[in-house]
Design an enzyme around this catalytic site. Structure first.
Site: not given
Ligand code: GCB
Length: 630
Positions: A199, A440, A494, A530
């Protein structure tokens, strides 16, 4: 199809054919025996836009000045080439780009070894000097170098030619794929796109300084420093590797330690390997733990046969228990950010003003720790972390390892090579307290177990200082098979963004459930590496809606409540995603990039920046344990 095969064969050939062999990778430093010359500046540049991306090789562009092969444009080094011009096809270019420039080598350097070093180029690079191939390197974000004595002339102008290819394949790090479109009703013949598994924008070019430097025939090749603390004393164990000696030859050696003011604080050792004790040593502390004297650095002055190299280092220890992270045996809670190298014009190009601004904004925010997100950062940036007392979680470019064909033996071998280069370069930095091997990956795939067992054990074996090693996961604790090998559980989460979007009320249930689950399974400390929500600066809504500044702060507050509950238990850090907005691939999820920054790309705070500043400065007071006076 024929075109497709040609391009792929070409790329695979070049990706497998070369490697740079070198032992040490000390940063180029001036000394009484070494001279450093900088080759940064405006270089000539040309992209090989031929359909097969191979005309430059067929025409052997390295054999003549680039300007003789066709039209060149001026290109700054260091910088990414993507945003320097207004040419869309160059911004999005995939394939080989070419750089060249002239340079001189002073005649007095003839008796020295002359080295050409590229701080980093993304991703695959081949270098020629005066038309002769010098070196190749596979992978971005890390330096590579080679001696040039046999290919330069000391009496005339020389030419260096650099070809850089940004193609990502299933075995590069990060991995990616080239996708060929075959529907001729929709796409022209040979049409292909680069698919990313990461990303951030696939910035490309020569990203860090290009140096030429000298060292004598017999030279200091590498230095490894490991420090411990005994009472008031700093114990410094070093190993020096010499280069260029005939086998069996014994070189005169002198090693001393200097303090920050240049005073010699140890008696000279004449050994390549030794332990030196510094009485009443000044320890390296993060700036939040010792605001009056953070980042204290000593220098190991090494003289091998007249070659003098000064290696900075700090005296400190790091240790992880089952629920704490200790720096110099005092608990440390990481309140930090992840950060990308990203600027609107220079891309990932090394940038001194941005470096200085980022450290000032880290202090403004109260950040005591940052993650060199998804690739090792530039040396000049890391020097500031060492000197100003910032703790760094240092990460490899191993992001996006998500497909089965990213776990094969070629990928693993390359990943190990990259870890070797990263640890070799950064092993003496006191700021670095942990190595992250990946971000990840599909750690729920069965093959991830063997891959990470091997990779993490290998990385551990590389670091004489024994820093903790981990990877970062976005998988659930019951699906992951690889976190068992990590020293610390590192989670990207998230809730109320990528799941239950808009529903911040679920965070208080979902996050604790996840934290407790990981804890019960592994009994290891946890860092949230994160959490974040995309936010367009200037958008406001009360009550909050997603993408507004209010939503970002509402979102963060829910996470902070949970962090506050667990930081007295086994949570050893929280890193907001992300420090500043950054560019990504064009995507319906991204509005000119990833907008989860607590700062804009211009390094100005959003409401979330002010919130984080308030929180982090209050954490400095509540989580900083008194540092004993030495
Ligand atoms: C992640 C990735 C990071 C992305 C982020 C996001 O989990 O680690 O590279 O930028 O999510 O914002 O989607």
């Amino acid at each position: 199809m024929a075109d497709k095969c040609r391009v792929l064969r070409f790329l695979v050939f070049f990706c497998l054919s070369y490697g740079v062999l070198s032992k040490g990778m000390l940063y180029p430093r001036d000394s009484e025996s070494r001279v450093v010359k900088n080759l940064d500046g405006i270089w000539n540049f040309r992209a090989d836009k031929s359909p097969g991306r191979n005309h430059s090789f067929v025409e052997q562009w390295w054999k003549q000045p680039l300007s003789a092969t066709g039209e060149v444009i001026p290109m700054p080094v260091p910088s990414s080439y993507n945003f320097i011009t207004t040419d869309k096809s160059l911004r999005d270019f995939v394939g080989w780009v070419w750089y060249d420039r002239d340079f001189y080598v002073p005649p007095e350097w003839q008796t020295e070894r002359v080295i050409l070093r590229i701080g980093s180029a993304n991703y695959y690079t081949t270098v020629w000097v005066n038309g002769l191939q010098l070196m190749s390197h596979d992978g971005g974000h890390l330096p590579f170098e080679s001696e040039v004595n046999s290919v330069v002339t000391f009496s005339m102008v020389n030419r260096v030619t650099v070809a850089v290819n940004n193609t990502l394949t299933p075995t590069t790090l990060p991995p990616g794929t080239i996708h060929f479109e075959t529907n001729t009703r929709k796409y022209p013949k040979g049409y292909f796109v680069q698919n990313l598994q990461m990303d951030h924008f696939n910035y490309a070019g020569i990203h860090r300084h290009v140096h030429m430097y000298t060292k004598p025939t017999v030279y200091v090749d590498d230095i490894t420093i490991v420090t411990t603390i005994q009472g008031q004393n700093g114990v410094v164990t070093y190993t020096v590797t010499e280069g260029g000696t005939a086998s069996g030859a014994v070189s005169p050696v002198e090693v001393t330690i200097e303090d920050r003011d240049g005073n010699t604080v140890s008696s000279p050792s004449t050994r390549l390997q030794d332990t030196i004790v510094i009485p009443d040593a000044r320890l390296w502390w993060p700036w939040t733990m010792k605001p009056d004297d953070p980042g204290y650095m000593y220098t190991l002055k090494v003289n091998v046969s007249g070659d003098v190299y000064r290696q900075p280092f700090g005296i400190r220890t790091v240790r992880v228990t089952d629920s704490q992270f200790l720096i110099n045996d005092i608990p440390f809670y990481c309140h930090g950010v992840g950060r990308h190298e990203d600027s609107e014009i220079r891309g990932k190009g090394m940038d001194y003003p941005l470096t200085a601004r980022d450290f000032n904004m880290f202090k403004w925010l109260g950040v005591n720790c940052f993650r060199s997100t998804v690739y090792p950062n530039a040396d000049e940036f890391m020097d500031q972390a060492d000197q100003q007392g910032f703790v760094v979680l240092q990460e490899s470019p191993g992001t996006g390892i998500t497909q089965h064909d990213n776990f094969g033996p070629i990928s693993l071998a390359h990943h190990k090579e990259v870890m070797g280069e990263m640890v070799r370069k950064d092993k003496n930095r006191p700021s670095i307290v942990m190595w992250f091997v990946a971000n990840e990956p599909s750690s729920n795939f069965p093959e991830a177990e063997d891959y990470f067992r091997d990779l993490i054990a290998y990385t551990r074996s590389l670091d004489a200082a024994g820093r903790p090693v981990a990877f970062i996961t976005d998988k659930d604790y019951d699906a992951d098979v690889a976190a068992q090998f990590s020293d610390v559980i590192c989670l990207n989460r998230y809730y109320s963004w990528y799941s239950d979007m808009g529903h911040t009320e679920v965070v208080g249930l979902q996050l604790p459930t996840e934290l407790e689950g990981w804890r019960a399974k592994h009994k290891k400390p946890v860092i949230i590496t994160e959490y974040g929500a995309d936010t367009i600066v200037g958008l406001h809504m009360e009550p909050s809606l997603t993408f507004t500044e209010e939503y970002q702060t509402d979102f963060m507050k829910e996470y902070h409540k949970v962090f506050d509950k667990y930081r007295s238990q086994f949570l050893i850090g929280e890193l907001s995603w992300v420090y500043a907005d950054f560019l990504t691939v064009q995507d319906i999820k991204r509005v000119v990039g990833n907008r989860k920054g607590v700062l804009t790309r211009h390094r100005q705070p959003k409401a979330s920046g002010h919130l984080l500043r308030q929180r982090y400065h209050s954490l400095i007071n509540t989580t900083t344990h008194a540092v004993p006076a030495l």
